[in-house]
Design an enzyme around this catalytic site. Sequence first.
Site, PDB file in Angstrom:
ATOM      1  N   LYS A  57     133.275 -13.471  32.982  1.00 30.12           N
ATOM      2  CA  LYS A  57     133.431 -13.528  34.441  1.00 30.12           C
ATOM      3  C   LYS A  57     134.332 -14.663  34.899  1.00 30.12           C
ATOM      4  O   LYS A  57     135.014 -14.561  35.914  1.00 30.12           O
ATOM      5  CB  LYS A  57     132.054 -13.646  35.108  1.00 30.12           C
ATOM      6  N   SER A  77     130.714  -9.479  25.948  1.00 35.27           N
ATOM      7  CA  SER A  77     131.119 -10.020  27.248  1.00 35.27           C
ATOM      8  C   SER A  77     130.375 -11.269  27.675  1.00 35.27           C
ATOM      9  O   SER A  77     130.885 -12.063  28.461  1.00 35.27           O
ATOM     10  CB  SER A  77     130.959  -8.933  28.320  1.00 35.27           C
ATOM     11  N   GLU A  89     129.543 -11.984  45.398  1.00 33.80           N
ATOM     12  CA  GLU A  89     128.300 -11.266  45.152  1.00 33.80           C
ATOM     13  C   GLU A  89     127.982 -11.460  43.681  1.00 33.80           C
ATOM     14  O   GLU A  89     128.875 -11.698  42.876  1.00 33.80           O
ATOM     15  CB  GLU A  89     128.476  -9.780  45.459  1.00 33.80           C
TER      16      GLU A  89
HETATM   17  C1  LIG Z   1     127.762 -10.585  30.418  1.00 35.12           C
HETATM   18  C2  LIG Z   1     128.165  -9.482  31.348  1.00 35.12           C
HETATM   19  N1  LIG Z   1     128.776  -8.410  30.854  1.00 35.12           N
HETATM   20  C3  LIG Z   1     129.151  -7.390  31.637  1.00 35.12           C
HETATM   21  C4  LIG Z   1     128.909  -7.395  32.982  1.00 35.12           C
HETATM   22  C5  LIG Z   1     129.303  -6.191  33.787  1.00 35.12           C
HETATM   23  O1  LIG Z   1     130.434  -6.394  34.573  1.00 35.12           O
HETATM   24  P1  LIG Z   1     131.816  -5.710  34.217  1.00 35.12           P
HETATM   25  O2  LIG Z   1     131.548  -4.272  33.964  1.00 35.12           O
HETATM   26  O3  LIG Z   1     132.624  -5.943  35.426  1.00 35.12           O
HETATM   27  O4  LIG Z   1     132.379  -6.365  33.025  1.00 35.12           O
HETATM   28  C6  LIG Z   1     128.284  -8.509  33.562  1.00 35.12           C
HETATM   29  C7  LIG Z   1     128.030  -8.569  35.019  1.00 35.12           C
HETATM   30  O5  LIG Z   1     127.356  -9.370  35.553  1.00 35.12           O
HETATM   31  C8  LIG Z   1     127.913  -9.586  32.722  1.00 35.12           C
HETATM   32  O6  LIG Z   1     127.295 -10.663  33.209  1.00 35.12           O
END
Ligand SMILES: Cc1ncc(COP(=O)(O)O)c(C=O)c1O
Lengths: 289, 441
Positions: free
Chosen positions: B132, B420, B154
């Site tokens: 993020k 992620s 948000e």
């Molecule tokens: C660790 C993590 N992965 C994925 C996401 C999902 O978001 P996005 O699909 O935009 O990557 C989030 C959202 O809060 C997150 O904290």
Amino acid sequence: MNALSSKTETLKTETQNHVSPNTDSRLARRFAALRVEDRAALVTYVMAGDPDPATSRDLLARLPAAGADVIELGMPFSDPMADGVAIQRAGQRALAKGQTLARTLEMVRDFRRRDDDTPVVLMGYLNPLQRCGEDRFLQAAAEAGVDGLILVDLPPEHGAALTAKARDLGLARIPLVAPTTPPGRLPALLAQGDGFVYRIAFNGVTGSRRSDIAASLGESLIELKRQSPLPVAVGFGVRDGDTAATVARIADAVVVGSALVERLAETGVEGALTLTRKLAESIQGARRG
Amino acid sequence: MNSTLKTLPDENGFFVPAVPGGHPSGRRCRDVKNFSRKFFGGSPGDGHGTQLNQGYGGRYVAETLMPLIGEIEAAYDAARVDPAFQERLNELRRDYVGRATPLYFAERLTEHFGGAQIYLKREDLNHTGAHKINNALGQALLAQRMGRQRLIAETGAGMHGVAVATVAARLGLGCVVYMGATDIERQQPNVQRMRLLGAEIVPVHSGTATLKDAMNEALRDWVTNVDDTFYIIGTVAGPAPYPRMVRDFQAVIGIETRAQLLTARGRLPDTLIACVGGGSNAMGLFHAFLDDAVVMVGVEAAGEGLESGRHAASLNGGSPGILHGNRTYLLQDDDGQIRDAHSISAGLDYPGIGPEHAHLHDSGRASYVAVTDDEALEAVGLCCRLEGILPALESSHALHHAGRLAARQEADQTIVVCLSGRGDKDMDTITRHLMPEEVES
Ligand SMILES: Cc1ncc(COP(=O)(O)O)c(C=O)c1O
């Protein structure tokens, strides 16, 4: 920005080819009559189906006698991102009682059986219309006796097709103009507009409590009038007779929404009608003082 | 198909050129008696439900925001090609965020599944523990460049909120974070962290009190405070130019991955896998590979199962519509009301998806599968025990699918999974599900 302004150019030429705004409509007739009276219109917003279908139907039927000149009927949506808590809650109450787009149109049709003069304008968000199918919705709305549409999340950049279809059916597309709208954007907004122009009094969501409402408004209304023959309504933040009167001196119409919706929630139909009468009186006296 | 997919969206923010006849937008309206039947009683697939032949994306917002969004687009397009802006961004990415993140060969997971080679792109090792911050940093620098003093955001899982609060502190800007009351409860550590960083947290009680409601509330704030406020949207959704801008800031994930795998193995990956909430980590990983012969898989949250109706899989279980400023796939009922999303991971608990994913889905360039709460939890345990890495519940959805796929493939195949984020924020939920005895004692 370039993309935006060049799009605006094409919009202008596109919409200029369409039929000219409808002059023989309930909205046009109502505003013409009010001009003769030298009085601003009272536009009342209520949410369709709030707090339940029967009460909502009853209120709608009695609003004109209480002094509403034009009725805005909210189409409930689960995610009303431009509305404050009062209208959010009204929408949730309506949805909880099973309100749907079809039922909202049914309400208008029912209203039309007894009142063929008071203009009814639907206000809401695009998604329910899209889900239903734009053509089908517009057809049904026109047949039910709807006079116009205020679509919060449809900017002129994306609105040309819908506007053309609406016009063919005699439905006015009432443009929203904001304090942030630069003069250069007005032609694009007005090209797709008819019925009246809805000038948002200040930046914010519906129902905000601001006391400085009409202070800076005068000049921008003059600019609007210079660019468009349409009547101009002012809304967002009109909560009482005094503010309504102030607005009625400089605008062609005063929109009252959240205050009415709150009154309905607190004291029922009678309370909402009492407020309507009071607002109508204030507006009536506004230009005579 | 365009000669290169990387140049989308078009100048109106749409991810697909106008298609005559539009997209199949699904079923009919609910039928309500007599008069209504005439207009609303058409049969499914009769074409009346197809509208707005403009592809996905766009800019469906209130008039108050339109001029402002135009300004953001102009400012972003100028910053994008400004070497000074890029240099500052790169410097902070390196020294503050800790980029480049490693591309890590998950040897024991690979052994465990006995098929394709599994690599993890370690976005969990970023400062603040998720991808993020790549986006938060980019947008905050843009806000600063535009002279905006107040950032709003948000947040669902709290990772985006923490990232924005962090960069706000670093750049000396004000910060207000909108967070659903439900999410505040399940992501406590992140709430405290944001407060410590100086952000104001506004609990959102409307609707389902999760991510979509937080986004509604942030939009309401923005429309009220247009003069000094910059809204940092946390994923590749919202009105144009956000989907493109967020994607560009996240594209560093794929750009690094490409170079790293070429160095390590002298070849491109065969398959990319990422979880999809709004879809920012997935778009970030995919973007650099759009024109290559690489398979891309987005993993949606199946919650308690697609057939249960309690899920967050907009592509696998939704239909096109308009929400939060863009046209995309949504979870919605027959009357166009948005349905609640359900996922064990707050970050995937969103009833929409970024418009570029909707486009990649329809065009077939990427495919989208779904993984349940239980399967994601299973992947958490496995990754902890075999690799000594605690993944976020969101990322664990992608990990689970990677395992599924690797087991079916040969050892000459390589899979890159976007890890992620890290799972520290999820310890409460994970403990309750994987070690209930710990909770009772
Ligand atoms: C660790 C993590 N992965 C994925 C996401 C999902 O978001 P996005 O699909 O935009 O990557 C989030 C959202 O809060 C997150 O904290």
